[in-house]
Design an enzyme around this catalytic site. Structure first.
Site, short mmCIF file in Angstrom:
data_model
loop_
_atom_site.label_atom_id
_atom_site.label_comp_id
_atom_site.label_asym_id
_atom_site.label_seq_id
_atom_site.Cartn_x
_atom_site.Cartn_y
_atom_site.Cartn_z
N PHE A 135 0.44 -1.74 -3.36
CA PHE A 135 -0.17 -0.72 -2.48
C PHE A 135 -1.61 -0.84 -2.61
O PHE A 135 -2.22 -1.15 -3.97
CB PHE A 135 0.37 0.44 -2.81
CG PHE A 135 -0.48 1.41 -1.71
CD1 PHE A 135 -0.03 1.64 -0.36
CD2 PHE A 135 -1.78 2.15 -1.88
CE1 PHE A 135 -0.32 2.52 0.51
CE2 PHE A 135 -2.32 3.04 -1.08
CZ PHE A 135 -1.62 3.19 0.29
N ASP A 220 -6.54 -4.52 -8.86
CA ASP A 220 -6.69 -3.17 -8.09
C ASP A 220 -6.47 -2.37 -9.19
O ASP A 220 -5.04 -2.27 -9.58
CB ASP A 220 -5.61 -3.31 -7.08
CG ASP A 220 -5.66 -1.80 -6.13
OD1 ASP A 220 -6.23 -0.91 -6.83
OD2 ASP A 220 -5.38 -1.92 -5.02
N LYS A 249 -9.26 6.30 -7.62
CA LYS A 249 -8.68 7.58 -7.81
C LYS A 249 -9.42 8.39 -9.04
O LYS A 249 -9.73 9.60 -8.54
CB LYS A 249 -7.28 7.51 -7.91
CG LYS A 249 -6.76 7.06 -6.93
CD LYS A 249 -5.05 7.03 -6.85
CE LYS A 249 -4.45 7.08 -5.56
NZ LYS A 249 -4.27 5.58 -5.10
C1 LIG Z 1 -4.30 5.07 -4.05
C2 LIG Z 1 -4.37 3.30 -3.87
C3 LIG Z 1 -5.30 2.68 -3.23
C4 LIG Z 1 -5.97 3.19 -2.15
O1 LIG Z 1 -6.87 4.37 -2.46
P1 LIG Z 1 -7.36 5.52 -1.08
O2 LIG Z 1 -8.57 5.93 -1.77
O3 LIG Z 1 -6.19 5.98 -0.63
O4 LIG Z 1 -7.99 4.46 -0.02
C5 LIG Z 1 -5.43 1.37 -3.39
N1 LIG Z 1 -4.81 0.70 -4.33
C6 LIG Z 1 -4.11 1.21 -5.24
C7 LIG Z 1 -3.39 0.73 -6.54
C8 LIG Z 1 -3.66 2.72 -5.15
O5 LIG Z 1 -3.08 3.40 -5.76
#
Ligand SMILES: *Cc1c(COP(=O)(O)O)cnc(C)c1O
Length: 396
Positions: A135, A220, A249
């Protein structure tokens, strides 16, 4: 709000919420009916220091009275200092001289990483390879990077230049690389995909492959980063340094801020005009993040994530109805014996515990990194009661 103010409607992209929270403190939340909950999800691994942390709250209030926003046409004193701390944390205590772009979310941090990789690699080398089950966000490009084809279909055509491979498999990754590839984009622990950690040593292999081929390794760390897995960043478990690291986050403990860090020679691919954000790096967000990182370092949150994570994993493994526990530090999932994760999470909410069914068979846990042993015990009692209640309903 006065009685004459209308109450509007939100778009229907989120499932109708069952609970409305009005206040939070540490691991505790209260809803608009006055009921108390333990939060073992923290807004999806966002409020890592717990809700309304006093140091972060004071920093936001103080900065709100001083200077909120000036745009990136002008300098501000907070963003470069914050970049310095992030560079130190990416280097696990050693400054790496990397550069940082500040955004407002995880998807935006990844958009920056993708654009930077394309600019660095040049024309004809624009493909970003990511993993199935990953994701990376909801913008059109990060949606395509997200390795969940069912999420793509309604929004085709998506931006070109993304390719997916089996998660945590060295051979599959090597087989799909060709001269059109600019970068590999991976999470250290797939969060939304079900809390699936990379196999030990996998990220070291990725580093080797990227070096051999002259392509970029992008991590990421939006969900796993900033202490949650027991290291400042998930890739540090494998002793590697990526070329680009994205985070968001937990960075502002709830205040919206994202960041894309890159090694100096990679970051240098961006020249003025290549990328931007109206709000990114503004003093208010930077102050929230600086205070968050200050507390995180004082409290040594990676060490806490390790010790509390071990305690939580052990307690989860001892529950009736739990088959297996996976994850790292305080990013954990309990695989259930039944396909009732949704029902168990709903039952737990009813009984005062916030968790999330990350798949139909697994419950995800991402409590504050400052969670206490007593809170873990209380949460486990609620979870056991919830598991038993759902099992009894099934049997009955
Ligand atoms: C939540 C998440 C995102 C997206 O972040 P947003 O602030 O919702 O755009 C991207 N990568 C990972 C691994 C995530 O858990």
């Amino acid at each position: 709000m006065t009685a004459t103010e209308p109450v509007g409607s939100l778009m229907q992209n989120y499932a109708a919420p069952g609970v409305t929270f009005v206040r939070g403190q540490g691991t505790e939340l209260w809803d608009n009916r006055g009921r108390r909950y333990l939060d073992f999800l923290t807004g999806l691994a966002v409020c890592s220091l717990g809700h309304s942390h006093p140091v972060v709250a004071e920093a936001i209030a103080e900065q709100a009275r001083t200077l909120v926003h000036v745009s990136n046409l002008f300098g501000n004193e907070l963003a470069p200092r914050l970049a310095g701390v992030l560079d130190l944390l990416v280097g696990d205590g050693t400054p790496l001289g990397g550069r940082v772009f500040f955004a407002n979310s995880g998807a935006e941090a990844n958009e920056c990483a993708i654009k930077l990789a394309r600019k660095w690699a040049g024309p004809g080398r624009h493909v970003v390879v990511s993993a199935y089950g990953s994701f990376h966000g909801r913008t059109l490009a990060t949606l395509h990077a997200t390795g969940q084809p069912s999420k793509h279909e309604p929004f085709q055509p998506l931006p070109e230049g993304f390719r997916h491979v089996a998660w945590s498999e060295v051979d599959a990754l090597e087989a799909c690389l060709d001269p059109s590839v600019a970068a590999v984009l991976l999470e250290p622990v797939q969060g939304e995909g079900g809390v699936n950690p990379a196999a030990p040593g996998f990220l070291a292999e990725v580093r080797r492959i990227c070096d051999e081929r002259g392509i970029l390794m992008i991590m990421d760390e939006v969900q796993a980063g900033l202490g949650r897995t027991g290291r400042w960043f998930g890739f540090q478990h494998d002793g590697v340094v990526p070329d680009i690291v994205t985070m968001a986050k937990a960075l502002g403990n709830g205040f919206p801020i994202g960041a894309c860090w890159a090694k100096p020679d990679v970051a240098d691919a961006f020249v003025p005009g290549d990328h931007g954000s109206t709000f990114g790096g503004q003093p208010l967000a930077a102050a929230a993040a600086a205070a968050t990182l200050r507390v995180m370092r004082q409290e040594d949150v990676p060490a806490l994530a390790t010790s509390k994570g071990e305690a939580l994993a052990r307690a989860l493994g001892a529950l009736r109805g739990v088959k297996e526990v996976r994850g790292r530090g305080l990013l954990l999932a309990a695989e259930l014996e039944s396909e009732q994760a949704k029902a168990v999470a709903a039952e737990a909410l009813e009984r005062g515990l916030v968790v999330n069914a990350v798949t139909s068979t697994a419950i995800r846990f991402a409590p504050p990194l400052l969670v206490s042993d007593e809170e873990i015990s209380e949460a486990m009692a609620i979870l056991q009661a919830s598991l038993d209640a759902v099992t009894a309903r099934e049997d009955g």
